[in-house]
Design an enzyme around this catalytic site. Structure first.
Site, PDB file in Angstrom:
ATOM      1  CD  GLU A 170       4.891  -9.696  24.639  1.00 35.24           C
ATOM      2  OE1 GLU A 170       4.591  -8.492  24.552  1.00 35.24           O
ATOM      3  OE2 GLU A 170       4.401 -10.453  25.489  1.00 35.24           O
ATOM      4  CG  ASP A 190      -1.437  -4.605  28.602  1.00 40.26           C
ATOM      5  OD1 ASP A 190      -0.931  -4.503  29.728  1.00 40.26           O
ATOM      6  OD2 ASP A 190      -2.354  -5.411  28.329  1.00 40.26           O
ATOM      7  CE  LYS A 192      -5.828  -4.465  30.043  1.00 42.00           C
ATOM      8  NZ  LYS A 192      -5.214  -5.278  31.053  1.00 42.00           N
ATOM      9  CG  HIS A 253      -3.756  -2.939  38.118  1.00 43.52           C
ATOM     10  ND1 HIS A 253      -3.951  -3.836  37.105  1.00 43.52           N
ATOM     11  CD2 HIS A 253      -4.524  -1.851  37.813  1.00 43.52           C
ATOM     12  CE1 HIS A 253      -4.793  -3.323  36.220  1.00 43.52           C
ATOM     13  NE2 HIS A 253      -5.137  -2.118  36.619  1.00 43.52           N
ATOM     14  CD  GLN A 255      -2.835  -7.284  46.604  1.00 46.83           C
ATOM     15  OE1 GLN A 255      -1.818  -7.669  46.037  1.00 46.83           O
ATOM     16  NE2 GLN A 255      -2.839  -6.873  47.840  1.00 46.83           N
ATOM     17  CG  LEU A 261       7.055  -1.825  40.232  1.00 44.14           C
ATOM     18  CD1 LEU A 261       6.033  -1.794  41.363  1.00 44.14           C
ATOM     19  CD2 LEU A 261       8.107  -0.755  40.422  1.00 44.14           C
ATOM     20  CG  HIS A 262       3.407  -4.612  35.952  1.00 45.00           C
ATOM     21  ND1 HIS A 262       3.517  -5.670  36.848  1.00 45.00           N
ATOM     22  CD2 HIS A 262       2.084  -4.396  35.800  1.00 45.00           C
ATOM     23  CE1 HIS A 262       2.303  -6.071  37.194  1.00 45.00           C
ATOM     24  NE2 HIS A 262       1.416  -5.311  36.579  1.00 45.00           N
ATOM     25  CG  HIS A 264      -1.214  -0.934  34.070  1.00 41.31           C
ATOM     26  ND1 HIS A 264      -1.971  -1.947  33.532  1.00 41.31           N
ATOM     27  CD2 HIS A 264      -0.705  -1.449  35.220  1.00 41.31           C
ATOM     28  CE1 HIS A 264      -1.925  -3.009  34.310  1.00 41.31           C
ATOM     29  NE2 HIS A 264      -1.163  -2.735  35.357  1.00 41.31           N
TER      30      HIS A 264
HETATM   31  O1  G7M Z   1      -3.067  -6.409  37.015  1.00 40.73           O
HETATM   32  P1  G7M Z   1      -1.653  -6.246  36.583  1.00 40.73           P
HETATM   33  O2  G7M Z   1      -1.105  -4.905  36.979  1.00 40.73           O
HETATM   34  O3  G7M Z   1      -0.762  -7.377  37.079  1.00 40.73           O
HETATM   35  O4  G7M Z   1      -1.691  -6.268  34.999  1.00 40.73           O
HETATM   36  C1  G7M Z   1      -0.771  -6.975  34.212  1.00 40.73           C
HETATM   37  C2  G7M Z   1      -0.849  -6.484  32.776  1.00 40.73           C
HETATM   38  O5  G7M Z   1       0.013  -7.294  31.996  1.00 40.73           O
HETATM   39  C3  G7M Z   1      -2.240  -6.570  32.148  1.00 40.73           C
HETATM   40  O6  G7M Z   1      -2.605  -5.308  31.630  1.00 40.73           O
HETATM   41  C4  G7M Z   1      -2.067  -7.635  31.056  1.00 40.73           C
HETATM   42  O7  G7M Z   1      -2.872  -7.381  29.916  1.00 40.73           O
HETATM   43  C5  G7M Z   1      -0.589  -7.542  30.735  1.00 40.73           C
HETATM   44  N1  G7M Z   1      -0.038  -8.800  30.227  1.00 40.73           N
HETATM   45  C6  G7M Z   1      -0.263 -10.017  30.734  1.00 40.73           C
HETATM   46  N2  G7M Z   1       0.435 -10.938  30.014  1.00 40.73           N
HETATM   47  C7  G7M Z   1       0.430 -12.355  30.276  1.00 40.73           C
HETATM   48  C8  G7M Z   1       1.127 -10.281  29.041  1.00 40.73           C
HETATM   49  C9  G7M Z   1       2.013 -10.701  28.010  1.00 40.73           C
HETATM   50  O8  G7M Z   1       2.329 -11.884  27.813  1.00 40.73           O
HETATM   51  N3  G7M Z   1       2.548  -9.702  27.239  1.00 40.73           N
HETATM   52  C10 G7M Z   1       2.211  -8.380  27.404  1.00 40.73           C
HETATM   53  N4  G7M Z   1       2.742  -7.496  26.593  1.00 40.73           N
HETATM   54  N5  G7M Z   1       1.362  -7.968  28.373  1.00 40.73           N
HETATM   55  C11 G7M Z   1       0.825  -8.911  29.188  1.00 40.73           C
END
Ligand code: G7M
Length: 326
Positions: A170, A190, A192, A253, A255, A261-262, A264
């Site tokens: 990416e 993301d 999505k 999020h 959980q 840590l990330h 949105h």
């Molecule tokens: O629920 P949680 O906070 O863990 O959300 C993880 C976020 O990572 C979601 O919004 C997913 O759409 C996003 N995500 C998951 N994967 C596997 C990938 C990826 O490979 N690349 C990107 N850019 N986002 C991802």
């Protein structure tokens, strides 16, 4: 449901297996001709999406999860859509009201296709329609049940995160990077979001440091990191997409699905299930809580959130017990 596509698929082609696996890994899949649908996992008429479980020919043991969603309309290109290219078939007319089935021109008829392959049982479970329940996690439950659960998750589940942080994947999608090892992060669209319309904006900030799993780990030591992600993330999004900070819903999020840590960043107009109460915690609230209630507030708080019935945590937290008490 067994084998929706089986009738036409014919016997598995022995040459398809290695080619398909390699094509998926290298992002070179050009059609789903070797894909066989095994199960409809979920359908969402509101979001116009469907989740399928399937297999590729010659690989009977490897599940794939395929997520199909109709693309949102691009409000900037309405003439191309509502013009001569749109063919109409009448459904009914009543007084001044009429309804048609429209066939849009090819450039407007796309769907997004997300593929997870090979998918683990966890991926399949996550996307299968399931009952949702609310659970209440005390600090004691966190220490005794949730923390050991998080620590036992195989590091391979975070491979996609490390691929991004190590610039193996990416790279061309990178929006912004702050390379500071303590307070730095990387910002990407993301998974999505297809980046077509800014009012569907959904970006993800991954912190560079690897010692923070989730909200429960955050203390006053991390305020500079959290504020840095918020401030520089907002600035980068405004510069790149023209979406001002006031139009962004910024949250974590709990959980999460992935324990690195990330944060949105989603357009406030986006009605995403991940932004619901019981799932999303606003970043500003995370920061303010630490400032007003003390450094270890996120360890001390009881947190109430939703889980899917198929989630392993639900079983570990005594699945059904809390529900029966209601
Ligand atoms: O629920 P949680 O906070 O863990 O959300 C993880 C976020 O990572 C979601 O919004 C997913 O759409 C996003 N995500 C998951 N994967 C596997 C990938 C990826 O490979 N690349 C990107 N850019 N986002 C991802």
């Amino acid at each position: 449901m067994e084998s929706l596509a089986a009738a036409d698929a014919g016997p598995p082609r022995s040459d398809a297996a290695p080619n398909t696996a390699a094509a998926v890994a290298q992002g070179q899949l050009t059609s789903l001709k070797d894909f066989e649908v095994v199960e409809v996992l979920n359908q969402d008429p509101l979001n116009k999406s469907i989740a399928l479980r399937g297999r590729f020919a010659g690989r009977p043991d490897d599940d794939a999860v395929l997520l199909l969603a109709r693309k949102p309309f691009d409000g900037g290109d309405v003439t191309g859509l509502a013009g001569p290219g749109l063919s109409l078939q009448l459904d009914f007319v009543n007084d001044i009201y009429s309804k048609y089935v429209g066939r849009p021109p090819p450039q407007h008829s796309g769907i997004t296709v997300d593929l997870i392959y090979p998918a683990t049982a966890k991926h399949v479970q996550k996307h299968r329609e399931q009952k949702r329940i609310m659970v209440t996690e005390t600090p004691e439950l966190y220490e005794r049940v949730v923390l050991p659960y998080i620590r036992a998750i195989p590091p391979a589940r975070l491979q996609w995160v490390y691929n991004i942080l190590e610039k193996k994947k990416e790279v061309e999608r990178l929006i912004f990077e702050d390379p500071d090892p303590v307070n730095g992060f990387m910002l990407h669209p993301d998974l999505k979001w297809d980046q077509t319309s800014p009012d569907q904006l959904y970006c993800l900030a991954l912190v560079l440091r690897r010692d923070l799993a989730c909200l429960r780990d955050l203390t006053a030591d991390h305020l500079p990191l959290l504020e840095n992600v918020r401030d520089k993330g907002c600035r980068a999004i405004q510069q790149r997409y023209g979406v001002p900070p006031g139009c962004l819903r910024i949250f974590l999020h709990y959980q999460p699905s992935y324990y690195h840590l990330h944060v949105h960043f989603a357009h406030v107009a986006l009605a995403s299930p991940g932004a619901a109460a019981g799932k999303a915690v606003l970043l500003d609230d995370v920061i303010d809580c630490i400032k007003t209630c003390g450094s270890d507030v996120w360890r001390r708080r009881t947190l109430t959130y939703q889980l899917g019935e198929a989630d392993e945590l639900w079983r570990l937290l005594g699945g059904g017990t809390q529900e029966q008490q209601q």
